[in-house]
Write an enzyme that holds these catalytic residues in place. Structure first.
Site, PDB file in Angstrom:
ATOM      1  N   LYS A 112     -13.658 -54.371 -41.111  1.00  0.00           N
ATOM      2  CA  LYS A 112     -14.825 -55.262 -41.156  1.00  0.00           C
ATOM      3  C   LYS A 112     -15.700 -54.974 -42.366  1.00  0.00           C
ATOM      4  O   LYS A 112     -16.266 -55.892 -42.961  1.00  0.00           O
ATOM      5  CB  LYS A 112     -15.630 -55.166 -39.855  1.00  0.00           C
ATOM      6  CG  LYS A 112     -14.914 -55.840 -38.691  1.00  0.00           C
ATOM      7  CD  LYS A 112     -15.840 -56.238 -37.569  1.00  0.00           C
ATOM      8  CE  LYS A 112     -15.066 -57.073 -36.554  1.00  0.00           C
ATOM      9  NZ  LYS A 112     -15.819 -57.437 -35.378  1.00  0.00           N
ATOM     10  N   LYS A 193      -4.403 -59.870 -35.816  1.00  0.00           N
ATOM     11  CA  LYS A 193      -4.906 -60.052 -34.456  1.00  0.00           C
ATOM     12  C   LYS A 193      -5.702 -61.354 -34.345  1.00  0.00           C
ATOM     13  O   LYS A 193      -6.468 -61.698 -35.255  1.00  0.00           O
ATOM     14  CB  LYS A 193      -5.841 -58.865 -34.159  1.00  0.00           C
ATOM     15  CG  LYS A 193      -6.499 -58.872 -32.818  1.00  0.00           C
ATOM     16  CD  LYS A 193      -7.480 -57.719 -32.713  1.00  0.00           C
ATOM     17  CE  LYS A 193      -8.891 -58.093 -33.146  1.00  0.00           C
ATOM     18  NZ  LYS A 193      -9.720 -58.682 -32.113  1.00  0.00           N
ATOM     19  N   LYS A 196     -12.194 -64.034 -32.934  1.00  0.00           N
ATOM     20  CA  LYS A 196     -13.181 -65.131 -32.870  1.00  0.00           C
ATOM     21  C   LYS A 196     -13.700 -65.484 -34.244  1.00  0.00           C
ATOM     22  O   LYS A 196     -13.948 -66.636 -34.563  1.00  0.00           O
ATOM     23  CB  LYS A 196     -14.402 -64.683 -32.042  1.00  0.00           C
ATOM     24  CG  LYS A 196     -14.177 -64.625 -30.573  1.00  0.00           C
ATOM     25  CD  LYS A 196     -15.508 -64.284 -29.905  1.00  0.00           C
ATOM     26  CE  LYS A 196     -15.395 -63.074 -29.013  1.00  0.00           C
ATOM     27  NZ  LYS A 196     -15.661 -61.790 -29.655  1.00  0.00           N
TER      28      LYS A 196
HETATM   29  N1  AQP Z   1      -6.317 -60.672 -30.170  1.00  0.00           N
HETATM   30  C1  AQP Z   1      -6.633 -60.013 -29.056  1.00  0.00           C
HETATM   31  N2  AQP Z   1      -5.687 -59.713 -28.133  1.00  0.00           N
HETATM   32  C2  AQP Z   1      -6.011 -59.054 -26.995  1.00  0.00           C
HETATM   33  N3  AQP Z   1      -7.277 -58.644 -26.701  1.00  0.00           N
HETATM   34  C3  AQP Z   1      -8.237 -58.924 -27.606  1.00  0.00           C
HETATM   35  N4  AQP Z   1      -9.561 -58.676 -27.616  1.00  0.00           N
HETATM   36  C4  AQP Z   1     -10.098 -59.169 -28.755  1.00  0.00           C
HETATM   37  N5  AQP Z   1      -9.147 -59.749 -29.504  1.00  0.00           N
HETATM   38  C5  AQP Z   1      -7.981 -59.611 -28.816  1.00  0.00           C
HETATM   39  C6  AQP Z   1     -10.295 -58.015 -26.537  1.00  0.00           C
HETATM   40  O1  AQP Z   1     -11.313 -58.905 -26.107  1.00  0.00           O
HETATM   41  C7  AQP Z   1     -12.434 -58.135 -25.657  1.00  0.00           C
HETATM   42  C8  AQP Z   1     -13.696 -58.693 -26.252  1.00  0.00           C
HETATM   43  O2  AQP Z   1     -13.642 -58.526 -27.662  1.00  0.00           O
HETATM   44  P1  AQP Z   1     -14.985 -58.402 -28.484  1.00  0.00           P
HETATM   45  O3  AQP Z   1     -15.697 -59.674 -28.465  1.00  0.00           O
HETATM   46  O4  AQP Z   1     -15.751 -57.255 -27.959  1.00  0.00           O
HETATM   47  O5  AQP Z   1     -14.639 -58.019 -29.960  1.00  0.00           O
HETATM   48  P2  AQP Z   1     -13.312 -57.916 -30.769  1.00  0.00           P
HETATM   49  O6  AQP Z   1     -12.379 -56.957 -30.114  1.00  0.00           O
HETATM   50  O7  AQP Z   1     -13.682 -57.594 -32.183  1.00  0.00           O
HETATM   51  O8  AQP Z   1     -12.749 -59.403 -30.600  1.00  0.00           O
HETATM   52  P3  AQP Z   1     -12.658 -60.580 -31.651  1.00  0.00           P
HETATM   53  O9  AQP Z   1     -12.244 -61.788 -30.930  1.00  0.00           O
HETATM   54  O10 AQP Z   1     -11.802 -60.139 -32.803  1.00  0.00           O
HETATM   55  O11 AQP Z   1     -14.154 -60.776 -32.100  1.00  0.00           O
HETATM   56  P4  AQP Z   1     -14.794 -60.659 -33.544  1.00  0.00           P
HETATM   57  O12 AQP Z   1     -14.114 -61.708 -34.369  1.00  0.00           O
HETATM   58  O13 AQP Z   1     -16.235 -60.923 -33.333  1.00  0.00           O
HETATM   59  O14 AQP Z   1     -14.551 -59.269 -34.061  1.00  0.00           O
HETATM   60  C9  AQP Z   1     -12.160 -56.686 -26.052  1.00  0.00           C
HETATM   61  O15 AQP Z   1     -11.781 -55.946 -24.916  1.00  0.00           O
HETATM   62  C10 AQP Z   1     -11.030 -56.786 -27.036  1.00  0.00           C
HETATM   63  O16 AQP Z   1     -10.190 -55.651 -27.010  1.00  0.00           O
END
Ligand code: AQP
Length: 334
Positions: A112, A193, A196
């Site tokens: 990030k 991965k 969002k």
């Molecule tokens: N691609 C994924 N596959 C499986 N699990 C996932 N999680 C996120 N992406 C995947 C799980 O979703 C939960 C919530 O995630 P988060 O919002 O706390 O942040 P993150 O892990 O950083 O998810 P994103 O979607 O990638 O968000 P951004 O783009 O904001 O960084 C967690 O339990 C995570 O493991």
């Protein structure tokens, strides 16, 4: 006393099927076996810039989605992180026992921060705040996707270090991963991965995407040059589609293999798309009902904060006493 479960999700965009299959589905599934607290971690979201006007809306949308996927507010507390100030208070105390080298090693920080012009200190401190979220409620189980396992290990290291410096204070949290779907990959680039905050119309399937958008994204997803499904030689894109199907439909490996072996990619995609569309339909219907009820989501969040606040105060008090910080004397009994 029941073991406590704690997990969180950032209001950084529309929650997608990766969030659902990696974490949220488990939240709903295991909630009745434990004393469950689920957080919308808005303080984590602001570690990268969020448009203030949009953030507020995303928090409410996410809360409604969590209710729609089956979080039962009569049993589980649904809480917005910033409405319980002890999350940030404990994070500071834990920051003071965390070596900076531990934080600089985190792969999510490296990824990030590489995308930022100026790296905010919050991005480095993110895993300490996550440790505080978990330790604040003495959670024993944390259901997350695979990308959060390194942060969970760090939370255990921080708890251990605190306990050895100041005496047994924190419960050691265990990571709870799903057996299938712990890491769902982007449809446009199956080496990355699903996320969002990754741009691109074909990258992620939102839990609120209409059926035709879901079909279009899956039909256009990246596969490989093989003509049909071969489990031994399938590329990352095909493996990802099979994982998505299996995580939604919950078939055992043998059934998946015998059903899809030799199937042409076009047909595989059609079947995956229909599985996703029908799994999301009831969630989307509940979402419509929940958001039609004015004031309901705000009331649930209010009640969630009210329920967890005494637990949070109790832990912060214990931590202050353990560290020798000032705590107000108990009122004199008459
Ligand atoms: N691609 C994924 N596959 C499986 N699990 C996932 N999680 C996120 N992406 C995947 C799980 O979703 C939960 C919530 O995630 P988060 O919002 O706390 O942040 P993150 O892990 O950083 O998810 P994103 O979607 O990638 O968000 P951004 O783009 O904001 O960084 C967690 O339990 C995570 O493991």
């Amino acid at each position: 006393m029941k073991t406590r479960v704690l997990s969180g999700i950032q209001p950084t965009g529309s929650p997608h099927i990766g969030n659902y299959l990696g974490a949220l589905k488990n939240w709903a599934k295991i909630q009745y076996d434990y004393d469950s607290i689920y957080c919308i971690v808005d303080l984590h979201a602001i570690t990268t810039y969020q448009d203030p006007k949009e953030l507020r809306g995303k928090i409410e949308e996410l809360a409604a989605v969590l209710l729609a996927i089956g979080i039962d507010p009569k049993h589980s507390a649904l809480v917005v992180q910033s409405s319980v100030p002890e999350h940030a208070e404990l994070a500071w105390m834990l920051t003071c026992v965390t070596p900076v080298g531990w934080l600089e090693r985190m792969t999510q920080y490296k990824a990030k921060s590489a995308a930022q012009e100026t790296i905010g200190d919050g991005l480095l401190q993110y895993p300490v705040l996550m440790a505080a979220d978990i330790l604040l409620y003495q959670a024993g189980i944390v259901p997350v996707g695979d990308d959060q396992t390194q942060h969970l290990e760090l939370a255990r290291d921080i708890a251990q270090r605190f306990n050895s410096l100041y005496g047994e204070t924190f419960v050691m949290p265990a990571t709870h991963l799903p057996s299938v779907g712990a890491r769902i990959m982007g449809l446009d680039d199956p080496e990355k991965k699903m996320s969002k905050s990754t741009a691109g119309a074909g990258h992620a399937i939102s839990l609120l995407d209409p059926p035709d958008a879901i079909r279009k994204k899956i039909m256009r997803s990246t596969t490989d040059s093989n003509p049909d499904v071969d489990f031994e030689n399938a590329g990352a894109g095909v493996r990802n589609l099979l994982t998505i199907f299996q995580a939604f439909i919950e078939w055992p490996d043998e059934q998946l293999r015998s059903h899809f072996t030799g199937m042409r990619y076009g047909d595989l995609k059609k079947q995956v798309a229909e599985a996703v569309v029908s799994a999301l339909a009831p969630i989307q219907e509940r979402y419509r009902q929940i958001t039609a009820e004015r004031g309901y989501v705000a009331a649930v969040l209010d009640e969630g904060a009210r329920r967890v606040s005494p637990l949070a105060k109790d832990t912060v008090n214990q931590v202050k006493q353990a560290m020798g910080l000032f705590t107000p004397p108990a009122p004199l009994s008459k």
